[in-house]
Every structure is written in C-alpha cells, then in structure tokens.
Design a protein around this motif. Structure first.
Motif: not given
Length: 237
Positions: A58-64, A116-134
């Motif tokens: 599945h291809v989804l839009p994202l501006d990191i 793009t290279n630092a804040a984006g990955p950090y904040l995205l991981t933080q946002a997706l934390a509830p969606q990450l499997a243990d």
C-alpha cells in the motif's frame, strides 16, 4: 529461503533508491509493506510494484517534515493494515544538500536537513508508537558521515550534523521503547549507487539492503541503541 514469518513493515521515502529496494526485497520475501512517498502519484516504480503485489503493498503520502502528515498517516494505517500492528519501521526518508562550503552554509539547509533527517524520524516513531507491535524493530537510516569519531574533514555539514542528531535520537528512542521490547538501531548502508550516492558509489543498493535485512532479522534487545553498517560491523559514534 526466508525463514522469518510474514511481517507488517512501514518504509518511508520508498519512491526511489534504498527505500524502493527495501520495498522490493521485503515484498519478495512475503512481507506486507506500507510504503510512503511525498508524492505517491509520481512514484512510478513504487506504483508498478503495487500492481505486482496486490494486497501486499500500500502506497501512502507522507512528508516526513510535517507532524500533521504523521497524524494523517496514523489515521490511515488501520485501514490498510486491517488493524494489524507494525513489526518493522524503516525510517529511510532523508535529504542531502550538495555543494555546501564553509562560510557559505545557510540556516535554510541546516533546518531542512534537521527536520528531514533527525526530527522527522524521531517524531514519526513517537507518533507511530501505539501502532508498533511489542517486540517490533525500528531502523533509522543514518550514515558514517554522522559519526563524530570518524570525522576527519569538513564536508556535507548539514547532512553530517543532522545524521549525528539522528544517532542520538536512536539511542533515546531505544531507551523510551525498551519497556515494550522494541529494538531501535541506527544503520549505515554505505556509499550506495543511488540518486543521492551517485554512479561512482561503492555499494549496489541490492547488496546494501540484503545485508541490512539479514542483520535486522537477528536483532535482539542487546542490540537496541547500536549503530552498525550494512555488513553488520559496529560504527563508533
């Protein structure tokens, strides 16, 4: 033959280069992939893959660089993953501003690289934390250029500074997510023959990605917060 069970994987910056190669190899081994790009409509190779792997890509839009885009992605994920969790997050989206010179570096390049290279990955991981499997794995695409201990010359300053920041973000995320047995690592794919790396680069994208996936498959909690290259060799910070 891949012995790993099928996983749900999210790859950012998947429209070309290493991100596209990650998507290809993950699909070939049977994983289900959500691949993001800033402009999905222009991601020709990615959309071709989606046609070859119906229901698996599945291809989804994202501006990191945009937190509101992170929130929108989080809203869309349950629809395409059928409420499944993400087993592997590959924070690949990045930018390299070429031609920078000491005395001429401007704030715009620094800010854009950091977002793009630092804040984006950090904040995205933080946002997706509830969606990450243990027990999930988070792979941050860094670079040897971001290793302070290996720096011997002045070059690509906004890229180097932002990748060094990404390395710190990796260690912090590893600490924050350890209670859920989520492994977070920074990796360097090497100098890869992509649009960013150029035709003279040393490593084929197929080799870099295959090497990284082999190492990621073997990760344990003891590896969380580490930094290594595509051949599995540790890199000094």
């Amino acid at each position: 033959m891949n012995s790993q069970p099928s996983r749900h994987v999210l790859v950012t910056g998947a429209n070309r280069g290493i991100g596209l190669e990650f998507t290809r190899q993950l699909l070939a081994r049977g994983d289900r992939v959500v691949a993001t790009a800033r402009e999905p409509g222009r991601a020709t190779a990615l959309n071709t893959l989606a046609g070859e792997y119906p229901g698996h890509l599945h291809v989804l839009p994202l501006d990191i660089t945009q937190p509101r885009a992170h929130a929108e992605l989080l809203r869309e994920l349950p629809l395409v993953l059928e409420d499944a969790y993400i087993d592997l997050l590959i924070n690949n989206a990045g930018v390299l501003h070429s031609g920078e010179r000491f005395g001429a570096l401007d704030l715009d390049n620094l800010e854009h690289s950091f977002r793009t290279n630092a804040a984006g990955p950090y904040l995205l991981t933080q946002a997706l934390a509830p969606q990450l499997a243990d027990g999930a794995r988070v792979v941050n695409m860094s670079s040897r250029i971001g290793a302070i201990g290996l720096t011997t010359r002045f070059g690509t300053p906004s890229y180097a500074i932002s990748k060094a920041a990404l390395n710190m973000a990796t260690v912090l995320l590893a600490q924050a997510l350890s209670v859920r047995d989520i492994v977070v690592v920074a990796v360097s794919p090497g100098w890869v023959r992509t649009d960013m790396g150029g035709e003279q680069a040393e490593v084929a994208p197929e080799d870099a990605v295959a090497g990284l996936l082999a190492r990621v498959d073997d990760l344990s909690m003891a590896d969380s917060g580490s930094f290594f290259d595509w051949q599995g060799e540790p890199i000094p910070w």
